[in-house]
Design a protein around this motif. Sequence first.
Motif, PDB file in Angstrom:
ATOM      1  N   SER A  52      20.939   7.477  26.865  1.00  0.00           N
ATOM      2  CA  SER A  52      20.393   8.133  28.053  1.00  0.00           C
ATOM      3  C   SER A  52      21.518   8.466  29.028  1.00  0.00           C
ATOM      4  N   LEU A  53      22.542   7.619  29.072  1.00  0.00           N
ATOM      5  CA  LEU A  53      23.705   7.899  29.911  1.00  0.00           C
ATOM      6  C   LEU A  53      24.564   9.003  29.299  1.00  0.00           C
ATOM      7  N   VAL A  54      24.699   8.975  27.983  1.00  0.00           N
ATOM      8  CA  VAL A  54      25.461  10.017  27.300  1.00  0.00           C
ATOM      9  C   VAL A  54      24.811  11.380  27.523  1.00  0.00           C
ATOM     10  N   GLY A  55      23.470  11.403  27.551  1.00  0.00           N
ATOM     11  CA  GLY A  55      22.761  12.659  27.777  1.00  0.00           C
ATOM     12  C   GLY A  55      23.107  13.276  29.118  1.00  0.00           C
ATOM     13  N   SER A  56      23.322  12.453  30.125  1.00  0.00           N
ATOM     14  CA  SER A  56      23.687  12.990  31.438  1.00  0.00           C
ATOM     15  C   SER A  56      25.067  13.637  31.412  1.00  0.00           C
ATOM     16  N   LEU A  57      25.935  13.183  30.516  1.00  0.00           N
ATOM     17  CA  LEU A  57      27.266  13.787  30.412  1.00  0.00           C
ATOM     18  C   LEU A  57      27.197  15.198  29.839  1.00  0.00           C
TER      19      LEU A  57
END
Length: 217
Positions: A54-59
């Motif tokens: 979910s954090l990678v998606g924000s990148l």
Amino acid sequence: MKGLLKNNYFATLDNAKAITALMVLLCALGIVMKNQMLLISFTLFCMVGFSLISLVGSLKERGFKWDKYKLSMPVRRAEIVRSYFLSLLLWLVFGMLLAGSGIGLSLVFRGFLFDKHTDVFNLYVGGVGVSLFMGAIFFPLYCSPGGEERGEALLVISLLLGFGIMVAISSFINVRIPTPMTARGTIAVGFMILSAAVCAFVCSYVLTIRIYRRRDC
């Protein structure tokens, strides 16, 4: 809000498919080989791994300039921040359910593979704790001015600090309570750790909103 959550979902979908396949393989190996360590790894990776994507998606938003475009949309900045935190929680819940399904299958086919009945609870405390602390550290840093440019570094730092905080808490508990705890004591301590992680996550949410509102672009 629904549009923001849908965007976050599609940004993480490819990674979610890949990690789901990996988790299914890891679970299957653990059950077939009757290997406790593989099952422990599967349980932790399910929760931490899906929270991480979910954090990678924000990148990914940085590459498509979507992070800049969202600021011009008719949505409040608090809603943008809320979508980040909710996305992590939703993927965390999915990871928890997948981990529970894997443990259930191992119980059916191989019996109880853990040493104590509280081990499963401790694994959930560890996985949820790392995930919440990781998100609590990452989001305010990422939403700060210039945070997107340091996204990958912040991701690694947040993950390491999330594990580090849980290790530090566990070490502190072991020093303070050196004797083996009863099941009731273990559960009580576990809920205390989860309460601390939830408080950190909520405080981070409030802080991130304040930071994001002050951004110029």
